[in-house]
Design a protein around this motif. Structure first.
Motif, PDB file in Angstrom:
ATOM      1  N   ALA A 499       0.847  -1.193   0.000  1.00  0.00           N
ATOM      2  CA  ALA A 499       0.000   0.000   0.000  1.00  0.00           C
ATOM      3  C   ALA A 499       0.877   1.235   0.000  1.00  0.00           C
ATOM      4  O   ALA A 499       2.047   1.191   0.392  1.00  0.00           O
ATOM      5  N   LYS A 500       0.303   2.332  -0.454  1.00  0.00           N
ATOM      6  CA  LYS A 500       1.013   3.608  -0.421  1.00  0.00           C
ATOM      7  C   LYS A 500       0.359   4.479   0.645  1.00  0.00           C
ATOM      8  O   LYS A 500      -0.867   4.642   0.660  1.00  0.00           O
ATOM      9  N   PHE A 501       1.177   4.998   1.564  1.00  0.00           N
ATOM     10  CA  PHE A 501       0.598   5.808   2.634  1.00  0.00           C
ATOM     11  C   PHE A 501       0.951   7.279   2.452  1.00  0.00           C
ATOM     12  O   PHE A 501       1.958   7.618   1.840  1.00  0.00           O
ATOM     13  N   GLU A 502       0.088   8.133   2.991  1.00  0.00           N
ATOM     14  CA  GLU A 502       0.325   9.581   3.017  1.00  0.00           C
ATOM     15  C   GLU A 502       0.195  10.051   4.454  1.00  0.00           C
ATOM     16  O   GLU A 502      -0.818   9.805   5.107  1.00  0.00           O
ATOM     17  N   TYR A 503       1.252  10.707   4.931  1.00  0.00           N
ATOM     18  CA  TYR A 503       1.238  11.188   6.306  1.00  0.00           C
ATOM     19  C   TYR A 503       2.263  12.313   6.428  1.00  0.00           C
ATOM     20  O   TYR A 503       3.399  12.188   5.974  1.00  0.00           O
ATOM     21  N   ASN A 504       1.840  13.391   7.036  1.00  0.00           N
ATOM     22  CA  ASN A 504       2.740  14.514   7.329  1.00  0.00           C
ATOM     23  C   ASN A 504       3.491  14.977   6.082  1.00  0.00           C
ATOM     24  O   ASN A 504       4.704  15.168   6.084  1.00  0.00           O
ATOM     25  N   LYS A 505       2.745  15.115   4.971  1.00  0.00           N
ATOM     26  CA  LYS A 505       3.252  15.588   3.678  1.00  0.00           C
ATOM     27  C   LYS A 505       4.225  14.609   3.010  1.00  0.00           C
ATOM     28  O   LYS A 505       4.918  14.973   2.068  1.00  0.00           O
ATOM     29  N   SER A 574      -9.624  -3.124  -8.221  1.00  0.00           N
ATOM     30  CA  SER A 574      -9.463  -1.690  -8.457  1.00  0.00           C
ATOM     31  C   SER A 574      -8.697  -1.080  -7.276  1.00  0.00           C
ATOM     32  O   SER A 574      -8.474  -1.734  -6.258  1.00  0.00           O
ATOM     33  N   TYR A 575      -8.313   0.196  -7.444  1.00  0.00           N
ATOM     34  CA  TYR A 575      -7.600   0.891  -6.376  1.00  0.00           C
ATOM     35  C   TYR A 575      -8.587   1.471  -5.363  1.00  0.00           C
ATOM     36  O   TYR A 575      -9.640   2.006  -5.732  1.00  0.00           O
ATOM     37  N   GLN A 576      -8.256   1.340  -4.091  1.00  0.00           N
ATOM     38  CA  GLN A 576      -9.096   1.823  -2.999  1.00  0.00           C
ATOM     39  C   GLN A 576      -8.302   2.805  -2.139  1.00  0.00           C
ATOM     40  O   GLN A 576      -7.075   2.755  -2.095  1.00  0.00           O
ATOM     41  N   GLU A 577      -9.035   3.671  -1.453  1.00  0.00           N
ATOM     42  CA  GLU A 577      -8.402   4.624  -0.532  1.00  0.00           C
ATOM     43  C   GLU A 577      -9.212   4.691   0.746  1.00  0.00           C
ATOM     44  O   GLU A 577     -10.445   4.586   0.724  1.00  0.00           O
ATOM     45  N   THR A 578      -8.512   4.838   1.866  1.00  0.00           N
ATOM     46  CA  THR A 578      -9.186   5.038   3.139  1.00  0.00           C
ATOM     47  C   THR A 578      -8.184   5.586   4.152  1.00  0.00           C
ATOM     48  O   THR A 578      -6.980   5.648   3.879  1.00  0.00           O
ATOM     49  N   GLU A 579      -8.700   5.970   5.323  1.00  0.00           N
ATOM     50  CA  GLU A 579      -7.840   6.465   6.394  1.00  0.00           C
ATOM     51  C   GLU A 579      -7.970   5.563   7.613  1.00  0.00           C
ATOM     52  O   GLU A 579      -9.061   5.061   7.913  1.00  0.00           O
ATOM     53  N   TYR A 580      -6.839   5.348   8.286  1.00  0.00           N
ATOM     54  CA  TYR A 580      -6.826   4.584   9.525  1.00  0.00           C
ATOM     55  C   TYR A 580      -6.236   5.447  10.634  1.00  0.00           C
ATOM     56  O   TYR A 580      -5.330   6.268  10.392  1.00  0.00           O
ATOM     57  N   THR A 581      -6.719   5.261  11.828  1.00  0.00           N
ATOM     58  CA  THR A 581      -6.243   6.008  12.989  1.00  0.00           C
ATOM     59  C   THR A 581      -5.174   5.205  13.717  1.00  0.00           C
ATOM     60  O   THR A 581      -5.296   3.981  13.873  1.00  0.00           O
ATOM     61  N   ILE A 582      -4.119   5.890  14.153  1.00  0.00           N
ATOM     62  CA  ILE A 582      -3.041   5.216  14.889  1.00  0.00           C
ATOM     63  C   ILE A 582      -3.490   5.010  16.333  1.00  0.00           C
ATOM     64  O   ILE A 582      -3.699   5.961  17.079  1.00  0.00           O
TER      65      ILE A 582
END
Length: 806
Positions: A499-505, A574-582
């Motif tokens: 997966a590709k993550f996005e966090y803190n730019k 297909s490609y999916q996107e979502t957010e998870y909380t730490i």
């Protein structure tokens, strides 16, 4: 510069300095040899490090700076018109095709006048016709066909169809991989059936990168993509090129430490040589003062000698160092770098020589004619003993000789000690490397074989690891076949989702790793922040983070509990996107735990409940990306390895790492590392040997008159020989003492430091064998040098020696 009323004596001083250099042969040879070694070491080492960096940079000049993929023709045209892009090349890649035990990848590469390197056609041309192709000679060899132009090949594709192509071009990359590129024409890339689901990639080189920082470069790559509708997930920068835009701090630190060590030893040797020379020439300096020479002029004479010797030694050293660096890295050679390093080395060494000569020059300049007349060649505050009687033996005379020349001996012992300490540090490293621990890195710490998805297969699949896992070769059948091999103890599966993550730019590919409810117990033992609740994490879409220390090193920030992380992944359709909380943070100490290290050895930054991971992909998805195989008895390893190789060779989309191969690679690297350490230690020891030779020769020859007097009143040749040799043994004693007293804790500290930064492949061991050899050499070398000096003294009769003055 001279004042109007002064005489210009610079010519006389220069001539006198040159005359002194010619007459003081031992001082000249040893000084030039010391400076030459110093310059050769510094220039050779620095040029080698710079050469490696230059070779890397030159390689990056023909690589892409960034890629934009899954883009259309309009986006390509817009990107190419952007002034921020200096060069580009189109790649179009179709899906992989497995044939027997190898892969074929249809690909089209735009044939434009681009600086971005592609596979070279060594025979023929790049395909133009619809069914023309270029292939590697190794591919034709695998097919059992002649590596000739015009050869017809039939390629069966993954959809069950097959097509026949004519070979119009040949490459020869010497690859032993089981993955082969099928270079197709532009016409086939646009109309061929195999390219209907292809991925179009634009590789680019940016303009004006020399003025960019690494962060600025990354921002520009993302900004260009965003400007033309390319999502961050479909743009990527070259990590190697980005790293090349920043100074390599590690290289700078290594060069600095090495240079300081070499210069320190060189300073001690040069200082000692000139100090002994000044002590032995006190009468001559006194005579010059009697004839009208000023203290400043005598200082200038010494400094002029140092300057002339420095120039000669530097020229020889630069030739040796430059040649060694060129032979080490010919592809990294640069005339500009060589000139800059040469000038820098000369300046540093010149400053070192100037400092080393300054104190002896000051001593020489302060000598008065009266002091010179009284000079006996010794420096002692107490020339006479209160004892009326003393036993005179070769040993007691050697002790008296040392005490009367304390500063000379201290400088010699100090230089020998520094060299010994460095030798001790290097040999401690050689002795302390645990080869098995060094080989057992990663998962192989817990097993003997690791089977992975092929990097070639992953790289060439449009959906990366997930695409290969859709038809996962690491399936139950393979695991069953491995488990049935005699000697196999267990097969452990490791599951991951790319997966590709996005966090803190920041945006980066990583892997999501599942954990079960039963594994909560060990995770809670290493929980450093937040909470862990398996069911609550599923309901609230929560994750755990690990390797925060590494995140701080790479990104200069850490993941914080309570923050959200956005993920994008391919779910099989297909490609999916979502957010998870730490929800919590796991300490890196978990990897030191035998159980935790084995369970989570393949994690990236993120852990999440396995039930939550199952919901992210299509049903019956096989997450397995690695297999770890352990055996019962290591004596069975060759037989098990042979059978494992037989299994893996039939599956082109997997590769296998074995402890046996890593051990062999580690041994080769160990030999190279040992060679470097021995080479550096040997060079450093040469400095000490030069100083030892200088001290023994200068001290002994300055006492010729004394020894002749002793011989004339009954001293035997054998007694004289033992007197001089005892002085050498006393030097060896102090050298060995300093080496053991200081070198042992230094070596121990180096190993402990490596352990503290996470490298547990080093287990401190005292280098008994190396130290034993060092002690023997330290004792016998002064004896050999002393024997040579005695032979020199015996070339003249006692009467002739008595007539000479010191």
């Amino acid at each position: 510069m001279t004042l109007p009323f002064e005489n210009d004596t610079s010519v006389i001083i220069r001539k006198y300095a040159k005359k002194s250099i010619k007459e003081s042969k031992s001082k000249t040879i040893l000084s030039v040899l010391t400076i030459m070694l110093s310059v050769a070491l510094l220039s050779g080492f620095i040029l080698s490090v710079v050469g490696m960096a230059t070779e890397t940079k030159r390689g990056l000049q023909t690589t892409n700076h960034a890629i934009y993929y899954n883009i259309n023709h309009k986006q390509i045209e817009e990107l190419r018109r952007d002034s921020r892009i200096a060069d580009s090349r189109i790649f179009i890649q179709a899906g992989n095709t497995q044939v027997d035990n190898y892969l074929v990848i249809p690909v089209y590469i735009e044939q434009n006048d681009s600086n971005i390197a592609v596979e070279e056609i060594v025979e023929g041309q790049y395909p133009i016709g619809l069914y023309d192709v270029a292939v590697d000679k190794a591919y034709l060899s695998r097919l059992g066909l002649p590596a000739e132009l015009g050869t017809k090949i039939t390629v069966p594709f993954y959809d069950g169809s097959s097509e026949t192509f004519t070979v119009v071009g040949l490459t020869d990359n010497g690859s032993t991989e089981r993955t082969y590129s099928l270079y197709c024409s532009e016409e086939y890339a646009h109309t061929g059936k195999q390219f209907e689901t292809s991925v179009t990639v634009l590789t680019v080189q940016l303009a004006n990168t020399a003025q960019m920082s690494s962060e600025n470069f990354k921002e520009i790559v993302q900004k260009i993509g965003t400007d033309y509708g390319v999502t961050p997930q479909h743009s990527d920068y070259n990590d190697g090129f980005a790293a090349s835009l920043e100074p390599n701090q590690e290289n700078i630190m290594i060069i600095s430490i090495f240079s300081i060590a070499v210069l320190l030893v060189s300073y001690l040797v040069i200082y000692s040589i000139f100090y002994i020379y000044v002590q032995n020439q006190v009468r001559e300096f006194g005579q010059l003062r009697t004839m009208g020479a000023t203290a400043k002029q005598i200082k200038t004479i010494l400094r002029t000698q140092g300057k002339l010797l420095c120039i000669l030694g530097t020229i020889l050293g630069l030739i040796i160092g430059g040649t060694a660096a060129f032979l080490f890295k010919p592809d990294g050679w640069s005339c500009q770098n060589t000139a800059l390093v040469s000038v820098l080395t000369f300046c540093i060494v010149y400053a070192m020589v100037w400092l080393a000569v300054s104190k002896p020059a000051k001593i020489a300049g302060s000598v008065s004619p009266i002091e010179a007349a009284k000079n006996t060649g010794y420096q002692s505050t107490q020339l006479y003993s209160k004892k009326l009687h003393r036993k005179i033996t070769p040993f007691s005379m050697a002790v008296m000789g040392c005490s009367r020349n304390r500063r000379k001996w201290i400088m010699t012992v100090l230089s020998l000690g520094v060299a010994g300490v460095m030798f001790m540090g290097g040999t401690t490293l050689i002795s302390s490397l645990d080869m098995e621990r060094f080989s057992r890195q990663g998962l192989l710490e817990y097993g003997e074989f690791e089977i992975n998805l092929s990097r070639n297969a992953v790289r060439n699949d449009p959906h990366g690891t997930t695409g290969v896992q859709l038809n996962n070769p690491l399936n139950d059948d393979l695991i069953r076949n491995i488990a049935q091999i005699e000697g196999v103890k267990e097969v452990t599966e490791y599951k991951t989702l790319e997966a590709k993550f996005e966090y803190n730019k920041a945006s980066r590919k990583d892997k999501l790793v599942p954990f079960t409810s039963e594994q909560q117990k060990i995770l809670k033992q290493y929980l450093s922040a937040g909470t862990i609740d398996y069911q609550a994490m599923i309901e609230n879409k929560e994750i755990l983070v690990l390797r925060n220390e590494y995140a701080e090193y790479v990104f200069d920030w850490t993941f914080q509990v309570g923050d959200t992380v956005r993920f994008r992944w391919f779910d099989g359709q297909s490609y999916q996107e979502t957010e998870y909380t730490i929800a919590g943070e796991i300490s890196d100490d978990i990897f030191k735990d035998p159980i935790g290290g084995k369970l989570f050895g393949k994690t990236g930054f993120f852990l999440l409940p396995d039930q939550l991971l199952q919901k992210m992909v299509v049903p019956n998805f096989n997450f397995t990306s690695h297999l770890l195989v352990g055996i019962n008895n290591f004596s069975l390893e060759p037989e098990v390895r042979e059978k494992m190789n037989g299994l893996v060779e039939t599956i082109p989309t997997v590769t296998m790492e074995t402890l046996h191969n890593l051990y062999q690679d580690s041994e080769a690297m160990y030999q190279r590392t040992s060679l470097v350490i021995w080479g550096l230690s040997g060079f450093i020891m040469l400095f000490a040997v030069i100083n030892l030779i200088n001290t023994l020769i200068a001290t002994t020859l300055s006492r010729k008159h004394e020894f002749s007097t002793l011989r004339s009143i009954g001293m035997e040749k054998k007694q004289l020989q033992w007197t001089i040799q005892w002085e050498g043994i006393l030097l060896a004693f102090w050298n060995i003492g300093i080496t053991l007293a200081v070198g042992t804790p230094v070596g121990y500290s180096i190993v402990r430091y490596l352990n503290s930064v996470g490298d547990d492949t080093w287990v401190w061991k005292f280098p008994f064998i190396y130290m034993g050899a060092y002690i023997i050499i330290s004792i016998f070398l002064p004896l050999i040098i002393s024997a040579i000096i005695i032979r020199i003294l015996q070339q003249k009769s006692i009467v002739e020696q008595l007539r000479e003055t010191t």
